[in-house]
Write a protein that holds these residues in place. Structure first.
Motif, mmCIF file in Angstrom:
data_model
loop_
_atom_site.group_PDB
_atom_site.id
_atom_site.type_symbol
_atom_site.label_atom_id
_atom_site.label_comp_id
_atom_site.label_asym_id
_atom_site.label_seq_id
_atom_site.Cartn_x
_atom_site.Cartn_y
_atom_site.Cartn_z
ATOM 1 N N HIS A 15 0.809 -1.228 0.000
ATOM 2 C CA HIS A 15 0.000 0.000 0.000
ATOM 3 C C HIS A 15 0.839 1.274 0.000
ATOM 4 C CE1 HIS A 15 0.684 0.817 4.363
ATOM 5 N NE2 HIS A 15 0.841 -0.493 4.410
ATOM 6 N N ASP A 43 6.629 1.727 5.571
ATOM 7 C CA ASP A 43 5.450 0.894 5.780
ATOM 8 C C ASP A 43 4.577 0.940 4.522
ATOM 9 O OD1 ASP A 43 3.052 -0.255 6.516
ATOM 10 O OD2 ASP A 43 2.744 0.981 8.299
ATOM 11 N N GLY A 44 4.416 -0.184 3.858
ATOM 12 C CA GLY A 44 3.635 -0.239 2.619
ATOM 13 C C GLY A 44 4.491 0.077 1.408
ATOM 14 N N GLU A 82 -4.865 1.392 3.170
ATOM 15 C CA GLU A 82 -4.585 0.238 4.032
ATOM 16 C C GLU A 82 -4.641 0.599 5.512
ATOM 17 O OE1 GLU A 82 -2.260 -2.653 6.420
ATOM 18 O OE2 GLU A 82 -1.880 -0.536 6.130
ATOM 19 N N GLU A 83 -4.146 1.787 5.848
ATOM 20 C CA GLU A 83 -4.058 2.158 7.257
ATOM 21 C C GLU A 83 -5.457 2.450 7.832
ATOM 22 O OE1 GLU A 83 -1.486 1.766 8.906
ATOM 23 O OE2 GLU A 83 0.197 1.868 7.515
ATOM 24 N N HIS A 143 6.875 -6.579 2.923
ATOM 25 C CA HIS A 143 6.538 -5.536 3.891
ATOM 26 C C HIS A 143 7.641 -5.450 4.930
ATOM 27 C CE1 HIS A 143 4.041 -3.122 6.647
ATOM 28 N NE2 HIS A 143 3.205 -2.947 5.639
ATOM 29 N N HIS A 189 -2.297 -6.768 7.502
ATOM 30 C CA HIS A 189 -1.781 -6.386 6.187
ATOM 31 C C HIS A 189 -2.821 -6.677 5.117
ATOM 32 C CE1 HIS A 189 2.209 -5.728 7.733
ATOM 33 N NE2 HIS A 189 2.153 -6.882 8.362
HETATM 34 ZN ZN ZN Z 1 1.636 -1.536 6.066
#
Ligand code: ZN
Length: 433
Positions: free
Chosen positions: A100, A111-112, A145-146, A211, A380
């Protein structure tokens, strides 16, 4: 045959500097008027869309077919040789990889993004070397995603997996009262059409997400590649405590109904329950707490807070949430306050297919890369995709285990190690019947 002759060491083409440039380019797309450092690129904002445009332009520039779906997920496809050689009549199930592009407020650069950049790097190698692959390869940047903005995580992947409907999108709100549906429409997306963009399981062979670990296991073991075997579930509760606001000077201690005192005992109860040996592996967190009216000289009349329960055991996850609500009620009773709750989200843990865990492990070993099999504490997109098709995950190390903070860090060399393993795994899977 799965590989182009003479390209057995194609993984060595993974370029550390190119990876670093992509990471930097995404990190530059951040809100500038928020407090704190780091990257702020929330779900369904113009900035998230700009990150998707960056991904789309890169992939289109490599000659891939690119499309953004109604939920805002962007997918680039490299045709497989199998479809072309069979006069377009035989369709072979595809392989996918991606992650993401949105972040939490004041989050990190990896992150992502790590998984999206890995997919961009692999697409570049496939395109520039003419690497032949039998199956279509799909590179995916998931939207939203978050859970930081709307309380529910993995929205883009939930939508393609058929786990969230257009109606749900109208019933989730951010802190300013904007529904997810309205947020999607404001950036040109179409929540009412998400049903039509669901993925057909028969169209997919397997999906692998790379990830960052967001923990310390890989760093402690000094291993660059993690192979995930299970992903924790998460139950999220919004708790409201009502007491009575009154003057701090005029109200004697024995007559108080202080909502914050009750909430504080509830927070401690969360910590205590999760530390109980019977709950080994359970993680409980109160991450947000708001005190009303928030005045120095007024006893708090109301407190709102959130509880996040994570576990890789689905029964224990739900039992923990229920046990906490019972504890909160009894704490509130003794302080003559009242507690009520709302379920904000509930995701089951998933066990990833053993054969795919093994394939990724062999891919790492092929390249002489040490790896470690481990569970994921964080949720995830893969967790949602696993409902539809065989799904695996590769972790790369997080410095000091830090994530969702500006200090989040993974070196470009570590990302390259994960990317090489991912590419080798895709080539291995491409040859499977
Ligand atoms: Zn993530």
């Amino acid at each position: 045959m799965t590989t182009t002759e003479g390209l057995d060491e194609i993984e060595s083409l993974v370029d550390v500097e190119r990876i670093q440039r992509h990471i930097d380019a995404f990190a530059a797309l951040t809100e500038t008027d928020v407090e704190g450092d780091g990257v702020t690129r929330l779900a369904y904002t113009p900035l998230e869309r700009r990150a998707h445009a960056l991904f789309r332009d890169h992939m289109a520039g490599l000659g891939l077919q690119v499309r953004t779906d109604a939920a805002g997920n962007t997918m680039a496809e490299s045709d497989g040789t199998s479809a072309a050689s069979a006069h377009g009549t035989t369709s072979v199930a595809a392989l996918g990889t991606g992650s993401h592009l949105d972040s939490v407020p004041s989050g990190g650069r990896f992150d992502g993004i790590a998984g999206v950049v890995a997919s961009m790097e692999i697409a570049e190698i496939v395109s520039t070397t003419g690497l032949r692959h039998r199956r279509p390869w799909r590179f995916v940047a998931f939207a939203a995603e978050e859970g930081a903005r709307f309380g529910q995580a993995c929205n883009g992947s939930r939508m393609v997996a058929g786990l969230t409907s257009a109606i749900d999108a109208e019933q989730l709100f951010d802190a300013s009262g904007i529904s997810m549906g309205d947020a999607m429409r404001s950036v040109g997306l179409h929540p009412e059409r998400i049903g039509a963009d669901r993925w057909a399981p028969e169209d997919w062979s397997a999906f692998i997400e790379l990830h960052i670990e967001q923990g310390v296991v890989l760093e402690d073991r000094q291993v660059n590649v993690g192979v995930v075997d299970a992903i924790s579930g998460s139950t999220r509760l919004a708790i409201r405590v009502d007491g009575r606001a009154s003057h701090t000077g005029g109200t004697p201690m024995h007559l108080r109904r202080d909502a914050l005192v009750t909430a504080s005992r509830c927070v401690l109860a969360c910590d205590e329950l999760a530390r109980d040996p019977a709950h080994h592996g359970t993680r409980v967190t109160v991450g947000r707490l708001t005190v009303h009216p928030g005045s120095i000289t007024t006893i708090p009349g109301r407190v709102d807070f959130t509880v996040d329960v994570r576990d890789i055991d689905s029964d224990r996850q739900r039992r923990t949430a229920e046990a906490l609500i019972a504890r909160f009620r009894s704490i509130a009773d003794t302080a003559r306050t009242e507690v009520s709750f709302e379920l904000m989200g509930d995701t089951s843990p998933v066990v990833l297919p053993h054969w795919l865990v093994a394939e990724i492990g062999v891919a790492a070993a092929d390249l002489g890369e040490m790896h470690q099999v481990l569970p994921s504490g964080a949720s995830h997109d893969s967790q949602q995709i696993a409902h539809l098709l065989a799904t695996g995950m590769i972790f790369v190390p997080s410095r000091d285990g830090l994530s969702h903070v500006p200090e989040e860090h993974t070196t470009a060399e570590q990302l390259a190690g994960g990317t090489r393993t991912l590419l080798r795994a895709l080539r291995r899977l491409d040859g499977r019947p």
